[in-house]
Every structure is written in C-alpha cells, then in structure tokens.
Design a protein around this motif. Structure first.
Motif: not given
Length: 139
Positions: A90-103, A122-134
């Motif tokens: 699953i995609p994630v965005a991680e913030r810098a530990a020292e600054e909450r507003d900085r990626w 974000v949905a898992g697919l039956p045969c593996g992998g994922k589909r992201i819909t926006a």
C-alpha cells in the motif's frame, strides 16, 4: 459512458511485442475521455486529473512492478482513473520525524494524489497486486 484502456506490462522482454503503458499514454487516454464527454472543464481541473494520472502510472512503474491495468471513466463532473500493478504494498507518504509539515525526499506523488483527488481507494486484486482508483473533480 465508460472508456477502458487495458495493458499488461511485459513479464518477458519487450521484443515480444507488449510494451508497458507509459504515463504519456495514460494522460492521452484521460484527455480523450474528457474531450469525448464535452463537459465544461477548467484547464486547471484537467491539469489536476492529468497530474494524478501521471503520478499513479509512474508509481506503478517505479514501485509496483509495472502497470497491469488502466481504466478511465468520466462520471458526471469528475474523472475516475484506476491503475493496477503487481505489488501488494500500500502506498504511504512518510513525514520527516523532526518536522510534521515536511515530507521525506521522494514519495511526493502519493500526497499529491491524495490532495487533488476527491476519493482515493486502494484495493487488493484476487490474483495479487493492487488497483488504485482516484476520482478527480473536473469542476
């Protein structure tokens, strides 16, 4: 109206005739689907949809093992873009530990998708992998 564009990223080398979908191809498909609906759409809103499309397809290529599927559907005053890949992560965005507003470096694409899209799934697919819909508003 539903416009479907599907591709499979090659498991074998490209000389077998199945090149992967490129972000430019996906943007062209989105632009075409919106144009065929002849909806009033600001240039900025279309740019947002194209940017989300670029980010999803690029991330599938760089981090997801390649694009395994792509769909675009214009619904009312919004465009729905779905990109499938081989990764279960699953995609994630991680913030810098020292600054909450900085990626942290890299990883800017996912926050862009989440900010510009009205809905993201974000949905898992039956045969593996994922589909992201926006779903990106066009108005």
């Amino acid at each position: 109206m539903r416009e479907k564009y599907r591709t499979e990223s090659p498991v074998a080398p490209p000389e077998f005739g199945r090149p992967p979908l490129r972000p430019a191809d996906a943007r062209r498909a989105v632009r075409g689907a919106v144009a065929r609906r002849d909806l009033p759409c600001s240039a900025g809103a279309l740019d947002d949809a194209l940017l989300v499309t670029s980010e999803l397809t690029t991330n599938a290529i760089l981090h997801g093992g390649g694009i395994t599927g792509f769909d675009v559907d214009v619904e009312g005053c919004a465009v729905r873009v779905s990109v499938s890949d081989r990764s279960d992560e699953i995609p994630v965005a991680e913030r810098a530990a020292e600054e909450r507003d900085r990626w942290l470096p890299g990883g800017r694409g996912w926050p862009i998708v989440c900010r510009l899209a009205r809905d993201v799934e974000v949905a898992g697919l039956p045969c593996g992998g994922k589909r992201i819909t926006a779903v990106v508003p066009l108005a």
